[in-house]
Scaffold this motif. Structure first.
Motif, PDB file in Angstrom:
ATOM      1  N   THR A  55      15.747 -14.458  -6.081  1.00  0.00           N
ATOM      2  CA  THR A  55      16.320 -13.112  -6.071  1.00  0.00           C
ATOM      3  C   THR A  55      15.320 -12.095  -5.520  1.00  0.00           C
ATOM      4  O   THR A  55      15.697 -11.216  -4.740  1.00  0.00           O
ATOM      5  N   LEU A  56      14.054 -12.228  -5.932  1.00  0.00           N
ATOM      6  CA  LEU A  56      13.024 -11.311  -5.421  1.00  0.00           C
ATOM      7  C   LEU A  56      12.990 -11.349  -3.897  1.00  0.00           C
ATOM      8  O   LEU A  56      12.950 -10.317  -3.234  1.00  0.00           O
ATOM      9  N   ARG A  57      13.018 -12.570  -3.355  1.00  0.00           N
ATOM     10  CA  ARG A  57      12.954 -12.737  -1.892  1.00  0.00           C
ATOM     11  C   ARG A  57      14.188 -12.161  -1.212  1.00  0.00           C
ATOM     12  O   ARG A  57      14.087 -11.424  -0.230  1.00  0.00           O
ATOM     13  N   ASP A  58      15.367 -12.499  -1.792  1.00  0.00           N
ATOM     14  CA  ASP A  58      16.620 -12.018  -1.193  1.00  0.00           C
ATOM     15  C   ASP A  58      16.634 -10.499  -1.092  1.00  0.00           C
ATOM     16  O   ASP A  58      17.200  -9.928  -0.171  1.00  0.00           O
ATOM     17  N   ARG A  59      16.030  -9.839  -2.073  1.00  0.00           N
ATOM     18  CA  ARG A  59      16.051  -8.374  -2.074  1.00  0.00           C
ATOM     19  C   ARG A  59      14.845  -7.755  -1.390  1.00  0.00           C
ATOM     20  O   ARG A  59      14.684  -6.541  -1.393  1.00  0.00           O
ATOM     21  N   GLY A  60      13.959  -8.614  -0.880  1.00  0.00           N
ATOM     22  CA  GLY A  60      12.754  -8.099  -0.240  1.00  0.00           C
ATOM     23  C   GLY A  60      11.764  -7.517  -1.237  1.00  0.00           C
ATOM     24  O   GLY A  60      10.853  -6.766  -0.879  1.00  0.00           O
ATOM     25  N   LEU A  61      11.948  -7.859  -2.508  1.00  0.00           N
ATOM     26  CA  LEU A  61      11.083  -7.292  -3.547  1.00  0.00           C
ATOM     27  C   LEU A  61       9.736  -7.999  -3.617  1.00  0.00           C
ATOM     28  O   LEU A  61       8.758  -7.433  -4.114  1.00  0.00           O
ATOM     29  N   ASP A  62       9.665  -9.237  -3.118  1.00  0.00           N
ATOM     30  CA  ASP A  62       8.376  -9.951  -3.135  1.00  0.00           C
ATOM     31  C   ASP A  62       7.358  -9.187  -2.284  1.00  0.00           C
ATOM     32  O   ASP A  62       6.246  -8.897  -2.719  1.00  0.00           O
ATOM     33  N   GLU A  63       7.795  -8.795  -1.094  1.00  0.00           N
ATOM     34  CA  GLU A  63       6.910  -8.037  -0.201  1.00  0.00           C
ATOM     35  C   GLU A  63       6.582  -6.660  -0.785  1.00  0.00           C
ATOM     36  O   GLU A  63       5.459  -6.180  -0.681  1.00  0.00           O
ATOM     37  N   ALA A  64       7.591  -6.060  -1.426  1.00  0.00           N
ATOM     38  CA  ALA A  64       7.386  -4.729  -2.016  1.00  0.00           C
ATOM     39  C   ALA A  64       6.346  -4.790  -3.130  1.00  0.00           C
ATOM     40  O   ALA A  64       5.503  -3.892  -3.244  1.00  0.00           O
ATOM     41  N   ILE A  65       6.373  -5.835  -3.936  1.00  0.00           N
ATOM     42  CA  ILE A  65       5.402  -5.964  -5.040  1.00  0.00           C
ATOM     43  C   ILE A  65       4.006  -6.220  -4.474  1.00  0.00           C
ATOM     44  O   ILE A  65       3.025  -5.625  -4.922  1.00  0.00           O
ATOM     45  N   ARG A  66       3.917  -7.059  -3.449  1.00  0.00           N
ATOM     46  CA  ARG A  66       2.615  -7.291  -2.788  1.00  0.00           C
ATOM     47  C   ARG A  66       2.066  -5.985  -2.200  1.00  0.00           C
ATOM     48  O   ARG A  66       0.892  -5.671  -2.348  1.00  0.00           O
ATOM     49  N   ALA A  67       2.967  -5.242  -1.567  1.00  0.00           N
ATOM     50  CA  ALA A  67       2.550  -3.964  -0.964  1.00  0.00           C
ATOM     51  C   ALA A  67       2.072  -2.999  -2.051  1.00  0.00           C
ATOM     52  O   ALA A  67       1.070  -2.307  -1.896  1.00  0.00           O
ATOM     53  N   PHE A  68       2.787  -2.983  -3.166  1.00  0.00           N
ATOM     54  CA  PHE A  68       2.392  -2.112  -4.272  1.00  0.00           C
ATOM     55  C   PHE A  68       1.015  -2.517  -4.787  1.00  0.00           C
ATOM     56  O   PHE A  68       0.136  -1.675  -4.996  1.00  0.00           O
ATOM     57  N   TYR A  69       0.820  -3.803  -4.991  1.00  0.00           N
ATOM     58  CA  TYR A  69      -0.467  -4.297  -5.506  1.00  0.00           C
ATOM     59  C   TYR A  69      -1.621  -3.862  -4.589  1.00  0.00           C
ATOM     60  O   TYR A  69      -2.684  -3.460  -5.049  1.00  0.00           O
ATOM     61  N   ALA A  70      -1.366  -3.910  -3.306  1.00  0.00           N
ATOM     62  CA  ALA A  70      -2.401  -3.550  -2.321  1.00  0.00           C
ATOM     63  C   ALA A  70      -2.797  -2.069  -2.389  1.00  0.00           C
ATOM     64  O   ALA A  70      -3.881  -1.695  -1.960  1.00  0.00           O
ATOM     65  N   THR A  71      -1.917  -1.219  -2.962  1.00  0.00           N
ATOM     66  CA  THR A  71      -2.252   0.204  -3.062  1.00  0.00           C
ATOM     67  C   THR A  71      -3.314   0.458  -4.136  1.00  0.00           C
ATOM     68  O   THR A  71      -3.903   1.532  -4.194  1.00  0.00           O
ATOM     69  N   GLY A  72      -3.486  -0.496  -5.042  1.00  0.00           N
ATOM     70  CA  GLY A  72      -4.476  -0.330  -6.113  1.00  0.00           C
ATOM     71  C   GLY A  72      -3.955   0.432  -7.315  1.00  0.00           C
ATOM     72  O   GLY A  72      -4.692   0.719  -8.255  1.00  0.00           O
TER      73      GLY A  72
END
Lengths: 206, 259
Positions: A55-72
């Motif tokens: 579900t995370l992948r289907d919604r593109g949320l996996d990338e969004a969480i990685r991107a969020f993590y990268a913000t610190g």
């Protein structure tokens, strides 16, 4: 605004209510743009990691969480949210987010009196000091519901452990701006709320 | 080490707390939300609400009770009574319940367990079984029969077989409720609880018959239960949750004392 990731894995409203109770108004969202742009991110979850990651992948949320993590900015994982930050889970042989090196395995016991899922209140042993755990002591109990447990490769990422039967497993992971618990903060009474309150004030230092 | 759980059971009828003796003579004994809050503050580990409302139009009252409990009680709680479909269950979970309890409807249509486990996860799907002692026979090799409708209707299903079937269908926990012991305050059905706890690999919650702290000790040790359900003994103020836990701790049972 703090955001709670909605990916059809468990009761996000329970988490939202608990957040509200500690004075943190959090928005529930399944929108990758909202997730990536949050001030603080809460990544909860119960149920099957296999379908949850799909579900995370289907919604593109996996990338969004990685991107969020990268913000610190501060990221809190709860239960499945802890398991999915690793690289892999045995549950459905699923590839996960990979924010922390390691994998999840299923509890296997020869002793049949040790039930799986591991359900109930169990003790946390703090293995490394962390600002989030300032007001928590080793021996404090939290509510667990899970059949798989995390095994980070680098021991420095383990800040708390819990024992079930003869197995000592990682129950709290911390790395940089990520803090994740295997137990349910939102269902662990006043101590769980205390930890959630600490997240409200956490500046992502470790 | 995992603690043994003390779970308080609140029977709710038309939004009020009710307590039955042998499943009949129910009487109202207060407000379930304030009771839940009181137990939470006193260190209770978990709550179960059974909606025993007779008429189906009053179901929304239960949703309101669940919402109000969820706003102030931050421990797991499950809700049962009258759940026939995934949709019924979903409403209760959305209102704030952690787990759902299926009982009669699952006996009539076992797929309900699988449907709930699929929709909400096994860990949120609790199978509650009402069980009556019977003669051991070919039909009932365990000597226990499953009954429904609050204990009034025998189903011709062996209790041990049903427990195993429930586990196979995806239940994450079992509530083993003895109708013979319910409301008697004379102790849990140890033989029954132990038999099921030893046969399944999921947690078993013992229910029915608690009247004294010794009963909890017995069922959590000899009875091999993972959790003990209490009702009358705390509802009427004879014992407190914290007092029971302290006593069990002194007897060497691992319970959660810091809260």
């Amino acid at each position: 605004m703090p955001v709670i990731v909605d990916y059809d894995a468990g009761n996000v409203r329970s988490v939202q209510r608990a957040c509200q109770h500690v004075g943190m108004d959090a928005e529930i969202s399944a929108d990758p743009a909202v997730v990536a742009a949050a001030d603080k991110l809460i990544f909860p979850g119960v149920g099957s990691a296999e379908s949850a990651v799909d579900t995370l992948r289907d919604r593109g949320l996996d990338e969004a969480i990685r991107a969020f993590y990268a913000t610190g900015k501060p990221l809190l994982g709860i239960c499945l949210g802890l398991q999915i930050v690793l690289e892999h889970t045995e549950e459905g042989d699923q590839t996960c987010l990979g924010l922390v090196e390691g994998a999840c395995e299923r509890f296997e016991f020869a002793d049949r009196s040790l039930k799986v899922p591991h359900i109930g209140w169990n003790e946390l042993t703090i293995t490394r000091p962390h600002p989030m755990l300032e007001n928590i002591q080793s021996g404090d109990e939290f509510y667990f519901v899970h059949s798989y447990f995390a095994q980070p490769i680098d021991n420095n990422h383990v800040v708390g452990t819990t024992q079930y039967g003869d197995k000592t497993f990682c129950s709290v992971i911390a790395r940089e701006n990520l803090f994740a618990t295997q137990f349910h903060l939102e269902k662990s009474g006043e101590l769980g709320l205390k930890l959630l309150g600490a997240f409200k004030d956490w500046d992502a230092t470790c | 080490m995992l603690s043994k759980r003390i779970i308080a059971c609140l029977d709710v009828r038309d939004g009020n707390l009710a307590k039955s003796i042998k499943f009949v003579d129910t009487k109202d004994i207060g407000d379930p939300v304030s009771k839940a809050r009181e137990y939470y503050d006193d260190g209770l580990d978990e709550l179960v609400f059974y909606d025993i409302t007779a008429s189906s139009d009053a179901r929304n009252i239960m949703l309101d009770v669940v919402e109000r409990v969820a706003e102030q009680v931050y421990i797991p709680f499950s809700v049962g009574g009258g759940i026939r479909t995934v949709e019924d269950a979903n409403k209760l979970l959305w209102a704030g319940a952690e787990k759902i309890n299926v009982n009669s409807a699952a006996v009539k249509r076992p797929e309900l367990i699988a449907e709930c486990a699929h929709a909400f996860g096994a860990q949120n799907t609790v199978l509650s079984m009402d069980i009556l002692r019977v003669e051991i026979s070919r039909e009932f090799p365990s000597g226990y029969e499953v009954v429904i409708n609050g204990g009034r209707t025998p189903m011709g299903v062996d209790a041990l077989e049903w427990a195993l079937k429930g586990e196979e269908l995806g239940a994450g926990e079992l509530v083993v409720n003895s109708i013979d012991a319910d409301g008697t305050r004379e102790g849990y059905e140890i033989t029954l609880t132990r038999m099921i706890a030893e046969a399944v690999s999921i947690p078993v919650i013992a229910s029915g018959g608690a009247g004294k702290p010794e009963h909890l000790l017995e069922v959590l040790t000899e009875g091999k239960a993972d959790a003990a359900l209490v009702a009358s003994m705390v509802h009427y103020g004879d014992y407190t949750v914290s007092g029971l836990k302290q006593w069990l701790h002194e007897q060497g049972v691992k319970v959660r004392l810091r809260y």
